[in-house]
Design a protein around this motif. Sequence first.
Motif, mmCIF file in Angstrom:
data_model
loop_
_atom_site.group_PDB
_atom_site.id
_atom_site.type_symbol
_atom_site.label_atom_id
_atom_site.label_comp_id
_atom_site.label_asym_id
_atom_site.label_seq_id
_atom_site.Cartn_x
_atom_site.Cartn_y
_atom_site.Cartn_z
ATOM 1 N N ALA A 47 0.828 -1.206 0.000
ATOM 2 C CA ALA A 47 0.000 0.000 0.000
ATOM 3 C C ALA A 47 0.867 1.262 0.000
ATOM 4 C CB ALA A 47 -0.946 -0.007 1.196
ATOM 5 N N GLN A 48 1.938 1.252 0.776
ATOM 6 C CA GLN A 48 2.840 2.402 0.818
ATOM 7 C C GLN A 48 3.559 2.564 -0.514
ATOM 8 O OE1 GLN A 48 3.142 4.578 3.648
ATOM 9 N NE2 GLN A 48 3.896 5.755 1.916
ATOM 10 N N GLY A 49 3.947 1.458 -1.121
ATOM 11 C CA GLY A 49 4.605 1.509 -2.432
ATOM 12 C C GLY A 49 3.692 2.089 -3.496
ATOM 13 N N VAL A 50 2.423 1.715 -3.453
ATOM 14 C CA VAL A 50 1.462 2.275 -4.399
ATOM 15 C C VAL A 50 1.342 3.782 -4.187
ATOM 16 C CG1 VAL A 50 -0.996 2.322 -5.035
ATOM 17 C CG2 VAL A 50 0.191 0.128 -4.777
ATOM 18 N N GLU A 51 1.289 4.203 -2.938
ATOM 19 C CA GLU A 51 1.206 5.644 -2.658
ATOM 20 C C GLU A 51 2.477 6.357 -3.137
ATOM 21 O OE1 GLU A 51 0.038 8.487 1.048
ATOM 22 O OE2 GLU A 51 1.472 6.892 1.510
ATOM 23 N N ASP A 52 3.633 5.804 -2.821
ATOM 24 C CA ASP A 52 4.905 6.451 -3.154
ATOM 25 C C ASP A 52 5.148 6.552 -4.658
ATOM 26 O OD1 ASP A 52 5.352 6.644 -0.432
ATOM 27 O OD2 ASP A 52 6.794 4.978 -0.371
ATOM 28 N N HIS A 53 4.619 5.610 -5.430
ATOM 29 C CA HIS A 53 4.887 5.553 -6.874
ATOM 30 C C HIS A 53 3.635 5.797 -7.711
ATOM 31 C CE1 HIS A 53 8.987 4.090 -6.319
ATOM 32 N NE2 HIS A 53 8.511 3.390 -5.310
ATOM 33 N N ARG A 54 2.647 6.421 -7.124
ATOM 34 C CA ARG A 54 1.340 6.585 -7.773
ATOM 35 C C ARG A 54 1.425 7.237 -9.152
ATOM 36 N NH1 ARG A 54 -3.920 8.804 -4.593
ATOM 37 N NH2 ARG A 54 -5.431 8.491 -6.239
ATOM 38 N N ASP A 55 2.169 8.323 -9.281
ATOM 39 C CA ASP A 55 2.258 9.006 -10.576
ATOM 40 C C ASP A 55 2.901 8.115 -11.631
ATOM 41 O OD1 ASP A 55 1.063 11.265 -9.501
ATOM 42 O OD2 ASP A 55 2.956 12.299 -9.137
ATOM 43 N N THR A 76 -11.954 0.505 -8.359
ATOM 44 C CA THR A 76 -11.511 -0.852 -8.047
ATOM 45 C C THR A 76 -10.452 -1.304 -9.045
ATOM 46 O OG1 THR A 76 -13.674 -1.373 -7.109
ATOM 47 C CG2 THR A 76 -12.284 -3.239 -7.751
ATOM 48 N N ALA A 77 -10.755 -1.196 -10.337
ATOM 49 C CA ALA A 77 -9.800 -1.625 -11.363
ATOM 50 C C ALA A 77 -8.515 -0.813 -11.281
ATOM 51 C CB ALA A 77 -10.426 -1.501 -12.753
ATOM 52 N N LEU A 78 -8.633 0.477 -11.087
ATOM 53 C CA LEU A 78 -7.460 1.341 -10.991
ATOM 54 C C LEU A 78 -6.576 0.932 -9.820
ATOM 55 C CD1 LEU A 78 -5.843 3.807 -11.923
ATOM 56 C CD2 LEU A 78 -7.386 5.225 -10.537
ATOM 57 N N THR A 79 -7.170 0.687 -8.675
ATOM 58 C CA THR A 79 -6.404 0.299 -7.492
ATOM 59 C C THR A 79 -5.720 -1.047 -7.701
ATOM 60 O OG1 THR A 79 -7.936 1.533 -6.079
ATOM 61 C CG2 THR A 79 -6.535 -0.113 -5.001
ATOM 62 N N ILE A 80 -6.420 -1.997 -8.277
ATOM 63 C CA ILE A 80 -5.829 -3.311 -8.522
ATOM 64 C C ILE A 80 -4.681 -3.203 -9.521
ATOM 65 C CG2 ILE A 80 -6.265 -5.607 -9.495
ATOM 66 C CD1 ILE A 80 -9.138 -5.360 -8.281
ATOM 67 N N LEU A 81 -4.865 -2.435 -10.574
ATOM 68 C CA LEU A 81 -3.782 -2.245 -11.551
ATOM 69 C C LEU A 81 -2.567 -1.586 -10.902
ATOM 70 C CD1 LEU A 81 -5.817 -1.137 -14.694
ATOM 71 C CD2 LEU A 81 -4.370 -3.191 -14.499
ATOM 72 N N ARG A 82 -2.796 -0.571 -10.104
ATOM 73 C CA ARG A 82 -1.671 0.083 -9.422
ATOM 74 C C ARG A 82 -0.894 -0.910 -8.570
ATOM 75 N NH1 ARG A 82 -4.989 5.427 -7.397
ATOM 76 N NH2 ARG A 82 -4.565 6.760 -9.217
ATOM 77 N N MET A 83 -1.622 -1.709 -7.795
ATOM 78 C CA MET A 83 -0.953 -2.682 -6.921
ATOM 79 C C MET A 83 -0.162 -3.699 -7.721
ATOM 80 S SD MET A 83 -3.367 -3.688 -3.688
ATOM 81 C CE MET A 83 -2.735 -5.330 -3.800
ATOM 82 N N ALA A 84 -0.777 -4.251 -8.750
ATOM 83 C CA ALA A 84 -0.110 -5.290 -9.539
ATOM 84 C C ALA A 84 1.117 -4.741 -10.261
ATOM 85 C CB ALA A 84 -1.085 -5.903 -10.536
ATOM 86 N N ILE A 85 0.996 -3.557 -10.830
ATOM 87 C CA ILE A 85 2.139 -2.976 -11.537
ATOM 88 C C ILE A 85 3.233 -2.594 -10.548
ATOM 89 C CG2 ILE A 85 2.893 -1.034 -12.978
ATOM 90 C CD1 ILE A 85 0.095 -1.261 -14.364
ATOM 91 N N TYR A 86 2.844 -2.136 -9.381
ATOM 92 C CA TYR A 86 3.851 -1.892 -8.345
ATOM 93 C C TYR A 86 4.624 -3.183 -8.059
ATOM 94 C CZ TYR A 86 6.219 -1.289 -3.998
ATOM 95 O OH TYR A 86 7.211 -1.289 -3.040
ATOM 96 N N GLU A 87 3.902 -4.270 -7.849
ATOM 97 C CA GLU A 87 4.563 -5.548 -7.575
ATOM 98 C C GLU A 87 5.490 -5.951 -8.720
ATOM 99 O OE1 GLU A 87 2.539 -9.081 -6.281
ATOM 100 O OE2 GLU A 87 1.171 -7.930 -5.031
ATOM 101 N N ILE A 88 5.002 -5.844 -9.946
ATOM 102 C CA ILE A 88 5.786 -6.252 -11.112
ATOM 103 C C ILE A 88 7.068 -5.439 -11.221
ATOM 104 C CG2 ILE A 88 5.797 -6.250 -13.643
ATOM 105 C CD1 ILE A 88 2.719 -6.984 -13.398
ATOM 106 N N HIS A 89 6.997 -4.163 -10.949
ATOM 107 C CA HIS A 89 8.156 -3.284 -11.121
ATOM 108 C C HIS A 89 9.073 -3.195 -9.904
ATOM 109 C CE1 HIS A 89 7.658 -1.496 -15.105
ATOM 110 N NE2 HIS A 89 6.379 -1.794 -14.920
ATOM 111 N N PHE A 90 8.541 -3.366 -8.706
ATOM 112 C CA PHE A 90 9.339 -3.083 -7.521
ATOM 113 C C PHE A 90 9.524 -4.253 -6.564
ATOM 114 C CE2 PHE A 90 7.577 0.997 -8.907
ATOM 115 C CZ PHE A 90 8.750 1.714 -9.065
#
Length: 139
Positions: A47-55, A76-90
Amino acid sequence: MKRREAREQAFILAFEQTINNDSIQHIIDAAGMSRDLVADAFAERLAQGVEDHRDELDEIIGRYIRGWKMDRLSKTALTILRMAIYEIHFEKDIPPQVSVNEAVELAKKYGAAEDASFINGVLASVIRAENEEKAHEQP
């Protein structure tokens, strides 16, 4: 707590932030006081990673939602995409396909009927582009 449960907790925290724009730490603190929630360390990191890298995450999402605009995506879709892409990249210790599968499961549980396939398609495009990029970088 299992990682799947932690992802769900992270999703709920990140979703709440998408709705009310409070900081993740404020949301965690408030949940702890009002609901006796103890955030899992992995959930908090996501959750913190999504916030830190939101842009940065939103820029990536914008590149791969062909035919859609960011403001038309459900929260919902936006939040899930943010989380998944955060995981994939970081989160390099998590295989990208695991992140995709978990995102699809969250979409099935919390999203609209078409969200799971949409999210799967967007994430597949992200991973494909990333793999092509890596292939071009290699001598």
